[in-house]
Design a protein around this motif. Structure first.
Motif, PDB file in Angstrom:
ATOM      1  N   GLU A 102       0.825  -1.211   0.000  1.00 37.28           N
ATOM      2  CA  GLU A 102       0.000   0.000   0.000  1.00 37.28           C
ATOM      3  C   GLU A 102       0.856   1.257   0.000  1.00 37.28           C
ATOM      4  O   GLU A 102       0.477   2.279  -0.582  1.00 37.28           O
ATOM      5  N   THR A 106       1.181   5.206  -2.770  1.00 41.67           N
ATOM      6  CA  THR A 106       1.098   6.634  -2.439  1.00 41.67           C
ATOM      7  C   THR A 106       2.258   7.392  -3.079  1.00 41.67           C
ATOM      8  O   THR A 106       3.372   6.881  -3.170  1.00 41.67           O
ATOM      9  N   GLU A 204     -10.366   4.843   5.102  1.00 41.24           N
ATOM     10  CA  GLU A 204      -9.115   4.319   4.555  1.00 41.24           C
ATOM     11  C   GLU A 204      -8.509   5.207   3.470  1.00 41.24           C
ATOM     12  O   GLU A 204      -7.343   5.034   3.106  1.00 41.24           O
ATOM     13  N   ARG A 205      -9.268   6.161   2.951  1.00 42.46           N
ATOM     14  CA  ARG A 205      -8.731   7.036   1.912  1.00 42.46           C
ATOM     15  C   ARG A 205      -7.707   8.020   2.458  1.00 42.46           C
ATOM     16  O   ARG A 205      -6.922   8.596   1.698  1.00 42.46           O
ATOM     17  N   TRP A 207      -4.361   9.436   4.533  1.00 40.26           N
ATOM     18  CA  TRP A 207      -2.998   9.003   4.821  1.00 40.26           C
ATOM     19  C   TRP A 207      -2.720   9.224   6.302  1.00 40.26           C
ATOM     20  O   TRP A 207      -3.290  10.134   6.935  1.00 40.26           O
ATOM     21  N   ARG A 213       2.202   7.479   4.532  1.00 38.14           N
ATOM     22  CA  ARG A 213       2.099   6.190   5.226  1.00 38.14           C
ATOM     23  C   ARG A 213       0.634   5.727   5.199  1.00 38.14           C
ATOM     24  O   ARG A 213      -0.274   6.497   5.480  1.00 38.14           O
ATOM     25  N   PRO A 214       0.388   4.456   4.873  1.00 39.71           N
ATOM     26  CA  PRO A 214      -0.990   3.980   4.733  1.00 39.71           C
ATOM     27  C   PRO A 214      -1.582   3.481   6.043  1.00 39.71           C
ATOM     28  O   PRO A 214      -0.878   3.273   7.032  1.00 39.71           O
ATOM     29  N   HIS A 215      -2.898   3.276   6.022  1.00 41.40           N
ATOM     30  CA  HIS A 215      -3.557   2.603   7.139  1.00 41.40           C
ATOM     31  C   HIS A 215      -4.757   1.838   6.602  1.00 41.40           C
ATOM     32  O   HIS A 215      -5.239   2.088   5.496  1.00 41.40           O
ATOM     33  N   SER A 216      -5.247   0.917   7.383  1.00 41.79           N
ATOM     34  CA  SER A 216      -6.421   0.127   7.020  1.00 41.79           C
ATOM     35  C   SER A 216      -7.607   0.558   7.871  1.00 41.79           C
ATOM     36  O   SER A 216      -7.494   1.445   8.734  1.00 41.79           O
ATOM     37  N   MET A 244      -1.170  -3.161   8.560  1.00 42.73           N
ATOM     38  CA  MET A 244      -0.144  -2.392   7.864  1.00 42.73           C
ATOM     39  C   MET A 244       1.213  -2.405   8.566  1.00 42.73           C
ATOM     40  O   MET A 244       2.240  -2.231   7.920  1.00 42.73           O
TER      41      MET A 244
END
Length: 293
Positions: A102, A106, A204-205, A207, A213-216, A244
């Motif tokens: 993921e 980005t 979830e959209r 950052w 950095r992603p997240h769920s 993640m």
């Protein structure tokens, strides 16, 4: 002259390091600021903090007030202050395989993976989406006002002119919550001066920070607000997302705010899509576009 206190989000890294984005009203305003030096937005003299003020005890169960941080470290242009995306091994996050996958999706315009501002897919600057949580704490964390009621704590953020509610009435999280930009927050006083806030249900959209950095949907954010004394408030933010990251990590560690006078005028600081478009035409176009000009 621009009428609003506007943050230029796509400044190149060197410019961010050497010349941080516009500051709050305590600094000398720049050419785009609507006030004169030494005056707030109402045309009144800005009241500074007394240099000789003495430490006083913190009130119990109270973090209310207008809080600011004088060092500009809350901007966090490279991502979370305690784990910036600066290429240093000690700042590498414990990604899971899915987290790395993921992350590659980005395209931030800051940090070690930066692209040109016109090529970013940052949801805030590409689509005008809200920052959401935890990013509201991890990018452009500036003057912050806290209001308290018997049932809740309300936080007003300068950047984006955004507010959120932390419920302190003992409620539990909703079952299967509808995703929200800022999630669902509940807080509990663990001692006389420390409020611990847990937040779930973030969209979830968003950052986690400016570095992409992603997240769920399983993200859980802990904020620990500790009133050190009457004039200082400390904030620690911990990220916990098993999908993640292989373990929780601290994004903001004991970040200190200073209490401002009750008359402190919090300047407007809003990201404007139309003004960002103007900026991209001047600064954020791609190399190919520049060659055609």
């Amino acid at each position: 002259m621009w009428k609003h206190f506007f943050v230029v989000p796509g400044i190149v890294l060197a410019a961010l390091v050497l010349s941080p984005p516009l500051r709050s009203q305590t600094d000398k305003p720049s050419s785009s600021a609507p006030t004169e030096p030494g005056l707030d937005g109402w045309g009144r003299p800005i009241t500074g903090l007394a240099k000789d003020r003495k430490p006083a005890p913190a009130p119990r169960h109270d973090i209310s007030g207008i809080w600011d941080e004088p060092e500009l470290t809350g901007i966090q242009p490279l991502g979370a202050k305690s784990a910036p995306d600066d290429g240093k091994p000690e700042h590498q996050l414990p990604y899971t395989p899915l987290g790395l996958q993921e992350l590659k999706r980005t395209k931030p315009s800051n940090g070690s993976r930066s692209v040109l501002p016109g090529d970013t897919n940052d949801p805030v600057f590409s689509y005008g989406d809200p920052q959401g949580l935890p990013r509201e704490n991890l990018y452009e964390l500036r003057t912050t006002q806290v209001l308290q009621t018997p049932q809740s704590v309300v936080i007003l953020y300068q950047f984006g002119k955004t507010w959120r509610v932390i419920w302190t009435d003992g409620r539990e999280f909703p079952k299967d919550p509808e995703p929200r930009w800022y999630g669902y927050s509940v807080g509990k006083w663990v001692d006389d001066y420390t409020l611990v806030v847990d937040t779930v249900g973030m969209d979830e959209r968003t950052w986690v920070d400016r570095a992409g950095r992603p997240h769920s949907a399983d993200l859980r954010v802990e904020e620990r607000f500790r009133r050190l004394d009457h004039d200082h408030l400390e904030l620690t933010v911990t990220i916990d997302d098993p999908k993640m990251y292989t373990k929780p990590w601290i994004a903001l560690d004991k970040f200190v705010f200073e209490l401002q006078p009750a008359s402190f005028d919090v300047r407007e600081m809003i990201w404007s899509p139309s003004e960002y478009e103007r900026y991209n035409k001047l600064m954020g176009n791609t190399g190919g576009d520049r060659e055609n000009h």
